[in-house]
Design a protein around this motif. Structure first.
Motif, PDB file in Angstrom:
ATOM      1  N   ALA A 114       0.818  -1.140   0.009  1.00  0.00           N
ATOM      2  CA  ALA A 114      -0.146  -0.044  -0.062  1.00  0.00           C
ATOM      3  C   ALA A 114       0.822   1.405   0.147  1.00  0.00           C
ATOM      4  N   LEU A 115       2.047   1.392   0.790  1.00  0.00           N
ATOM      5  CA  LEU A 115       2.691   2.538   0.846  1.00  0.00           C
ATOM      6  C   LEU A 115       3.522   2.687  -0.440  1.00  0.00           C
ATOM      7  N   THR A 116       4.157   1.390  -0.798  1.00  0.00           N
ATOM      8  CA  THR A 116       4.908   1.632  -2.132  1.00  0.00           C
ATOM      9  C   THR A 116       3.958   2.021  -3.314  1.00  0.00           C
ATOM     10  N   SER A 117       2.830   1.507  -3.164  1.00  0.00           N
ATOM     11  CA  SER A 117       1.846   2.002  -4.414  1.00  0.00           C
ATOM     12  C   SER A 117       1.560   3.451  -4.283  1.00  0.00           C
ATOM     13  N   ALA A 118       1.457   4.041  -3.198  1.00  0.00           N
ATOM     14  CA  ALA A 118       1.104   5.566  -3.084  1.00  0.00           C
ATOM     15  C   ALA A 118       2.330   6.091  -3.675  1.00  0.00           C
ATOM     16  N   TYR A 119       3.500   5.822  -3.062  1.00  0.00           N
ATOM     17  CA  TYR A 119       4.536   6.773  -3.387  1.00  0.00           C
ATOM     18  C   TYR A 119       5.057   6.567  -4.965  1.00  0.00           C
ATOM     19  N   ALA A 120       4.834   5.308  -5.570  1.00  0.00           N
ATOM     20  CA  ALA A 120       5.005   5.032  -6.888  1.00  0.00           C
ATOM     21  C   ALA A 120       4.158   6.029  -8.025  1.00  0.00           C
ATOM     22  N   SER A 121       2.784   5.989  -7.392  1.00  0.00           N
ATOM     23  CA  SER A 121       1.627   6.803  -7.894  1.00  0.00           C
ATOM     24  C   SER A 121       2.207   8.185  -8.170  1.00  0.00           C
ATOM     25  N   GLN A 122       2.716   8.914  -6.993  1.00  0.00           N
ATOM     26  CA  GLN A 122       3.146  10.180  -6.652  1.00  0.00           C
ATOM     27  C   GLN A 122       4.178  10.527  -7.782  1.00  0.00           C
ATOM     28  N   LEU A 123       5.220   9.321  -7.582  1.00  0.00           N
ATOM     29  CA  LEU A 123       6.331   9.539  -8.299  1.00  0.00           C
ATOM     30  C   LEU A 123       5.973   9.414 -10.081  1.00  0.00           C
ATOM     31  N   LEU A 124       5.023   8.708 -10.610  1.00  0.00           N
ATOM     32  CA  LEU A 124       4.844   8.726 -11.877  1.00  0.00           C
ATOM     33  C   LEU A 124       4.279   9.896 -12.321  1.00  0.00           C
ATOM     34  N   THR A 125       3.512  10.376 -10.981  1.00  0.00           N
ATOM     35  CA  THR A 125       2.584  11.871 -11.604  1.00  0.00           C
ATOM     36  C   THR A 125       3.636  13.035 -11.991  1.00  0.00           C
ATOM     37  N   GLY A 127       7.062  12.666 -12.207  1.00  0.00           N
ATOM     38  CA  GLY A 127       8.182  12.502 -13.187  1.00  0.00           C
ATOM     39  C   GLY A 127       7.733  12.422 -14.240  1.00  0.00           C
ATOM     40  N   LEU A 128       6.687  11.503 -14.499  1.00  0.00           N
ATOM     41  CA  LEU A 128       6.015  11.329 -16.049  1.00  0.00           C
ATOM     42  C   LEU A 128       4.976  11.827 -16.479  1.00  0.00           C
ATOM     43  N   HIS A 129       4.289  12.686 -15.638  1.00  0.00           N
ATOM     44  CA  HIS A 129       2.776  13.103 -15.722  1.00  0.00           C
ATOM     45  C   HIS A 129       2.122  12.263 -16.084  1.00  0.00           C
ATOM     46  N   VAL A 130       2.025  10.947 -15.509  1.00  0.00           N
ATOM     47  CA  VAL A 130       1.032   9.854 -15.665  1.00  0.00           C
ATOM     48  C   VAL A 130       0.289   9.490 -14.522  1.00  0.00           C
ATOM     49  N   ALA A 131      -0.935   9.565 -14.431  1.00  0.00           N
ATOM     50  CA  ALA A 131      -1.647   9.417 -13.244  1.00  0.00           C
ATOM     51  C   ALA A 131      -2.427   7.962 -13.340  1.00  0.00           C
ATOM     52  N   ILE A 132      -1.760   7.145 -12.331  1.00  0.00           N
ATOM     53  CA  ILE A 132      -2.053   5.956 -12.149  1.00  0.00           C
ATOM     54  C   ILE A 132      -2.405   5.836 -10.489  1.00  0.00           C
ATOM     55  N   GLY A 133      -3.746   5.257 -10.382  1.00  0.00           N
ATOM     56  CA  GLY A 133      -4.244   5.124  -9.126  1.00  0.00           C
ATOM     57  C   GLY A 133      -3.374   4.166  -8.456  1.00  0.00           C
ATOM     58  N   GLY A 134      -3.280   4.565  -6.953  1.00  0.00           N
ATOM     59  CA  GLY A 134      -2.434   3.621  -6.227  1.00  0.00           C
ATOM     60  C   GLY A 134      -3.047   2.304  -5.959  1.00  0.00           C
ATOM     61  N   TRP A 135      -4.225   2.239  -6.033  1.00  0.00           N
ATOM     62  CA  TRP A 135      -4.915   0.742  -6.105  1.00  0.00           C
ATOM     63  C   TRP A 135      -4.760   0.053  -7.086  1.00  0.00           C
ATOM     64  N   VAL A 136      -4.552   0.474  -8.392  1.00  0.00           N
ATOM     65  CA  VAL A 136      -3.950  -0.180  -9.545  1.00  0.00           C
ATOM     66  C   VAL A 136      -2.598  -0.584  -9.512  1.00  0.00           C
ATOM     67  N   LEU A 137      -1.900   0.015  -8.973  1.00  0.00           N
ATOM     68  CA  LEU A 137      -0.483  -0.029  -8.853  1.00  0.00           C
ATOM     69  C   LEU A 137      -0.135  -1.237  -7.690  1.00  0.00           C
TER      70      LEU A 137
END
Length: 478
Positions: A114-125, A127-137
């Motif tokens: 859960a924590l990793t997915s939240a930070y990964a979602s923020q990093l993608l947003t 750094g790459l301007h790609v919005a992917i929900g944490g629950w998907v990740l």
């Protein structure tokens, strides 16, 4: 049946070297995750005296690691503390240890994802301007770590080795930069006195101890590789103690950099930041370095989840192998990995973690689940130290040494009373503060389960922790 069709009878032996054992255990500790999470809370409680809390927690963890190492040298087993406490505390104590280990590790898997997915979602947003929900990740990360676990501990530990080295290097570099920048003139021994805490009282230190000790939690996971490590009677004890030493030195470096970099009067401002380490990185490196902090948290989260999953499935495997839990949990794949246990933990993580992540976000989900597992960890550590004292006064009496088998575990037990007090007497009574008590409910269920198992299968119950225990006179070749 032909030889080629036989089901594997045990875990793969001798496939993990000492460096990878250290990486596996260090990933369970998740030092970078503790730095951005637990140690920040330590600073909020203890203020400028936070290094003192880390130093005491370091001492407690080192003593506890010594007790675990003494067992691991004699009883290499995938069951680790479950096997050790079966010998030191009896079959009921061993069963309850394994029961509580499963509870803690099984919660840490979805918590970490859960924590990793939240930070990964923020990093993608960012750094790459790609919005992917944490629950998907969450689903993607769970599938990935389950796949790595299925491939075997050699693959898992190789991934751990790369991830833990990267995360420690980044935060260590930031800490060194801060200390060099401020210069020796700003260093102060006052950071090691209780008088430097917010209220100038030792209670500030004891209240922070729970977060200090749990920041080290996970080093015991290295013992779960007791059947797969090379030269296991040497490598597991040395690696377990080595993990605590390396982690403790790393924590001291970072915590000193935090409090000295913020200054005695800047602690409140530091802990009030949304990302205290990000704030320090912006101040002493550059605002453009913030992405590096998010990346490190993602890496440490991946390593933590891989290690927690591997630890959980090996306890399930060991208890299933001895029929303390359903026997199907001991089924192995052709790669000698506990495939059924992997599937069970993955399904549990999905069912529990995904809805929470979707509803409350990754950070809150981590807080809920990690908080619920905290009391289990402290109770397990207390139990293994008591078991060490008893085992070396009975089963291993001829090998008893006053310092290693009485004074060291007794010191660990005393120091671990501080975080236990902090859990049972929280500063507040919100949901996060009360969640650790869920462990007491699980413990009560374990007592019932142990009673049922003893009544229905008394002969089998008496062999728990012993069926696959290697003979003490069988030493592995170097």
């Amino acid at each position: 049946m032909g030889a080629g069709s036989r089901r594997p009878s045990g875990l793969a032996h001798g496939v993990v070297g000492s460096a990878r054992v250290v990486a596996f255990g260090a990933s369970s500790v998740a030092p970078a995750g503790a730095v951005v999470g637990g140690l920040v809370i330590v600073v909020s409680y203890a203020g400028f005296a936070a290094p003192l809390v880390v130093l005491i927690a370091f001492a407690a963890s080192l003593c506890c690691a010594s007790s675990i190492g003494e067992f691991a040298r004699r009883l290499p087993s995938a069951g680790s503390l479950y096997t050790y406490n079966s010998l030191g505390l009896g079959q009921t104590g061993g069963f309850l240890t394994g029961w509580m280990m499963i509870f803690a590790y099984a919660l840490y898997v979805p918590a970490g994802i859960a924590l990793t997915s939240a930070y990964a979602s923020q990093l993608l947003t960012d750094g790459l301007h790609v919005a992917i929900g944490g629950w998907v990740l969450f689903v993607v990360i769970l599938a990935a770590v389950a796949g790595v676990a299925y491939l075997g501990i050699g693959t898992s530990s190789a991934a751990d080795l790369v991830l833990v080295a990267g995360e420690v290097a980044v935060f260590a570099a930031l800490a060194v930069t801060i200390l060099v920048t401020i210069g020796p003139g700003h260093y102060s021994a006052a950071a090691l006195t209780p008088a430097s805490s917010p209220n100038g009282q030792f209670s500030d230190i004891t209240n922070a101890m729970i977060y200090g000790v749990t920041a080290f939690a996970g080093y015991e996971a290295a013992a779960a590789l007791g059947e797969e490590a090379r030269n296991t009677r040497r490598s597991i004890p040395a690696s377990t103690i080595g993990i605590v030493i390396v982690t403790g030195l790393f924590y001291l470096l970072v915590i000193f950099a935090e409090v000295l970099g913020a200054g005695r009067h800047g602690i409140a401002g530091l802990t009030g930041q949304a990302s205290p380490l990000g704030y320090l990185a912006s101040r002493y490196w550059s605002p453009s370095a913030l992405w590096a902090i998010d990346l490190v948290v993602v890496l440490t989260g991946l390593g933590f989840v891989i290690a927690a999953l591997n630890a959980a499935i090996r306890v399930l495997f060991a208890m299933g192998r001895e029929r303390a839990l359903p026997a199907f949990l001991a089924r192995l794949s052709h790669r000698h990995t506990p495939a059924t246990a992997i599937g069970c933990v993955a399904v549990f993580a999905l069912v529990l973690g995904l809805p929470l992540t979707y509803a409350d976000g990754g950070a809150r989900t981590f807080g809920y689940l990690a908080g619920a597992g905290g009391l289990s960890i402290v109770l397990i550590y207390l139990a293994v130290n008591i078991a060490a004292i008893r085992a070396f006064r009975t089963e291993f009496r001829a090998e008893f040494r006053l310092w290693r088998h009485l004074l060291v575990p007794a010191t660990a037990a005393v120091l671990l009373a501080f975080p236990l007090w902090g859990i049972l007497h929280p500063r507040a009574h919100g949901l996060v503060d009360l969640l650790p008590f869920a462990a007491l409910g699980w413990l009560c269920l374990g007592v019932i389960a142990a009673g049922v198992l003893r009544a229905r299968r008394p002969a089998g119950f008496e062999t728990l922790g012993r069926v696959f225990m290697p003979a003490r006179d069988k030493q592995q070749a170097p």
